[in-house]
Motif scaffolding. Structure first.
Motif, PDB file in Angstrom:
ATOM      1  N   GLU A 144     -12.218  -3.914  37.707  1.00 55.45           N
ATOM      2  CA  GLU A 144     -10.994  -3.219  38.100  1.00 55.45           C
ATOM      3  C   GLU A 144     -11.027  -2.894  39.585  1.00 55.45           C
ATOM      4  O   GLU A 144     -12.076  -2.557  40.141  1.00 55.45           O
ATOM      5  CB  GLU A 144     -10.834  -1.931  37.288  1.00 55.45           C
ATOM      6  N   LEU A 145      -9.861  -2.969  40.213  1.00 59.82           N
ATOM      7  CA  LEU A 145      -9.741  -2.679  41.636  1.00 59.82           C
ATOM      8  C   LEU A 145      -9.164  -1.286  41.811  1.00 59.82           C
ATOM      9  O   LEU A 145      -8.137  -0.955  41.215  1.00 59.82           O
ATOM     10  CB  LEU A 145      -8.822  -3.700  42.304  1.00 59.82           C
ATOM     11  N   PRO A 146      -9.816  -0.411  42.627  1.00 57.19           N
ATOM     12  CA  PRO A 146      -9.241   0.904  42.899  1.00 57.19           C
ATOM     13  C   PRO A 146      -7.850   0.784  43.495  1.00 57.19           C
ATOM     14  O   PRO A 146      -7.530  -0.187  44.185  1.00 57.19           O
ATOM     15  CB  PRO A 146     -10.237   1.514  43.901  1.00 57.19           C
ATOM     16  N   LEU A 147      -7.013   1.792  43.241  1.00 56.01           N
ATOM     17  CA  LEU A 147      -5.609   1.731  43.653  1.00 56.01           C
ATOM     18  C   LEU A 147      -5.472   1.523  45.155  1.00 56.01           C
ATOM     19  O   LEU A 147      -4.653   0.699  45.594  1.00 56.01           O
ATOM     20  CB  LEU A 147      -4.900   3.029  43.243  1.00 56.01           C
ATOM     21  N   HIS A 148      -6.277   2.233  45.984  1.00 57.01           N
ATOM     22  CA  HIS A 148      -6.108   2.112  47.429  1.00 57.01           C
ATOM     23  C   HIS A 148      -6.462   0.710  47.919  1.00 57.01           C
ATOM     24  O   HIS A 148      -5.842   0.190  48.842  1.00 57.01           O
ATOM     25  CB  HIS A 148      -6.953   3.168  48.159  1.00 57.01           C
ATOM     26  N   ARG A 149      -7.432   0.066  47.274  1.00 54.78           N
ATOM     27  CA  ARG A 149      -7.780  -1.295  47.673  1.00 54.78           C
ATOM     28  C   ARG A 149      -6.730  -2.288  47.197  1.00 54.78           C
ATOM     29  O   ARG A 149      -6.432  -3.277  47.879  1.00 54.78           O
ATOM     30  CB  ARG A 149      -9.157  -1.666  47.119  1.00 54.78           C
ATOM     31  N   LEU A 150      -6.144  -2.037  46.028  1.00 55.28           N
ATOM     32  CA  LEU A 150      -5.067  -2.884  45.545  1.00 55.28           C
ATOM     33  C   LEU A 150      -3.893  -2.848  46.519  1.00 55.28           C
ATOM     34  O   LEU A 150      -3.314  -3.886  46.867  1.00 55.28           O
ATOM     35  CB  LEU A 150      -4.619  -2.414  44.165  1.00 55.28           C
ATOM     36  N   LEU A 151      -3.544  -1.654  46.996  1.00 53.70           N
ATOM     37  CA  LEU A 151      -2.429  -1.513  47.937  1.00 53.70           C
ATOM     38  C   LEU A 151      -2.760  -2.157  49.278  1.00 53.70           C
ATOM     39  O   LEU A 151      -1.901  -2.788  49.904  1.00 53.70           O
ATOM     40  CB  LEU A 151      -2.086  -0.035  48.125  1.00 53.70           C
ATOM     41  N   LEU A 152      -4.021  -2.010  49.729  1.00 55.57           N
ATOM     42  CA  LEU A 152      -4.415  -2.609  51.005  1.00 55.57           C
ATOM     43  C   LEU A 152      -4.360  -4.128  50.935  1.00 55.57           C
ATOM     44  O   LEU A 152      -3.851  -4.792  51.852  1.00 55.57           O
ATOM     45  CB  LEU A 152      -5.825  -2.146  51.381  1.00 55.57           C
ATOM     46  N   GLN A 153      -4.863  -4.701  49.829  1.00 56.91           N
ATOM     47  CA  GLN A 153      -4.802  -6.154  49.662  1.00 56.91           C
ATOM     48  C   GLN A 153      -3.355  -6.632  49.664  1.00 56.91           C
ATOM     49  O   GLN A 153      -3.014  -7.648  50.277  1.00 56.91           O
ATOM     50  CB  GLN A 153      -5.477  -6.558  48.341  1.00 56.91           C
ATOM     51  N   GLY A 154      -2.494  -5.892  48.974  1.00 57.28           N
ATOM     52  CA  GLY A 154      -1.090  -6.265  48.942  1.00 57.28           C
ATOM     53  C   GLY A 154      -0.450  -6.224  50.315  1.00 57.28           C
ATOM     54  O   GLY A 154       0.355  -7.096  50.670  1.00 57.28           O
TER      55      GLY A 154
END
Length: 290
Positions: A127-137
């Protein structure tokens, strides 16, 4: 030439439907070299074509349960901010710089596809932490906005490796993200380029038809086979675009580009070679009774 561009758009749709990406990477070269558009106009048209085509391809994946809506929406919302900013910035970048950057992105993406394609499967449940998911996006969205590519071959590995989605679901979810990113990038580009609606709608119709065809075959064709074949095709397209902008000198890099993924594949194969026939497995030491 316009007829060729429309015909080639079928391939764009098929690749988007099957792989969740890749077709968008071909839209800009098709519009530049077959339809005769300038770079900024081609990028703007590409964003429209890819956005609509991704929505069409998304339908079949959603019906099959291959879309993770929450993850895709969060990734896409962050990507929309980056795509809009990238689209605005691209209006101030010279055409030759955009095309060279586009070609280099194609080569880097192809190398990533050809290098140990099984790696995506191995870490599919982290699972990817929310802040990293947003940064990748945000990062993928910026690339989408600047270069006019939907970012599918960046989004799919990010969703599979980092967001923990199985490969099939990552492909379906990526179409949601690509559509969101493409329309946000289009909003950033539209003020700086004229959109030829007749060509855009004709190319979009052909690409949508291709995406419906691709969506029907998604999951039936081995992903490894598709990605390897398409990876080499992207290498050829990237070298073509780069050669048109920089001259034949780019061909000097061809041996290294070809040898690198082959070397990586050979290393991966050696690490997976089973023990030779007849080899004796080590006998475990007997337990000591106390």
């Amino acid at each position: 030439m316009t007829t060729l561009a429309v015909a080639a758009s079928l391939l764009i749709g098929v690749l988007l439907g099957i792989l969740g990406g890749g077709g968008s990477m071909l839209t800009v070269p098709i519009l530049v070299y077959l339809a005769g558009q300038d770079t900024k106009q081609a990028i703007t048209t590409s964003l429209f074509v890819v956005g609509v085509t991704s929505i069409a391809g998304l339908v079949s994946h959603a019906r099959a349960g291959r879309v993770r809506w929450r993850t895709g929406t969060l990734f896409g919302l962050a990507g929309m901010a980056g795509a809009y900013a990238g689209g605005r910035a691209a209006t101030h970048i010279p055409d030759i710089v955009l095309l060279i950057a586009f070609a280099l992105m194609m080569l880097a993406t192809a190398a990533a596809m050809l290098r140990r394609p099984g790696r995506t499967q191995a870490r599919a449940h982290r699972e990817l932490p929310l802040h990293r998911l947003l940064l990748q996006g945000l990062v993928v969205g910026a690339v989408t906005g600047v270069l006019g590519a939907g970012g599918g071959f960046l989004i799919v590995p990010a969703l599979a490796l980092l967001a923990g989605l199985p490969m099939g679901i990552a492909v379906g979810t990526s179409l949601l993200v690509i559509a969101m990113n493409s329309f946000a990038g289009l909003a950033g580009h539209i003020s700086g380029a004229h959109l030829d609606w007749n060509l855009a709608l004709a190319v979009t119709a052909a690409a949508v038809l291709g995406s419906l065809i691709g969506g029907r075959y998604a999951g039936r064709i081995p992903q490894h086979t598709l990605r390897t074949g398409f990876g080499w095709f992207v290498v050829a397209m990237g070298l073509f675009v780069l050669g048109r902008q920089t001259g034949p000198a780019v061909l000097v890099t061809l041996p290294a580009i070809v040898a690198w993924p082959l070397l990586q594949h050979g290393r991966a194969h050696r690490t997976e070679i089973p023990p030779a026939a007849g080899a004796v497995a080590p006998t475990p030491e007997p337990a000591v009774r106390r």
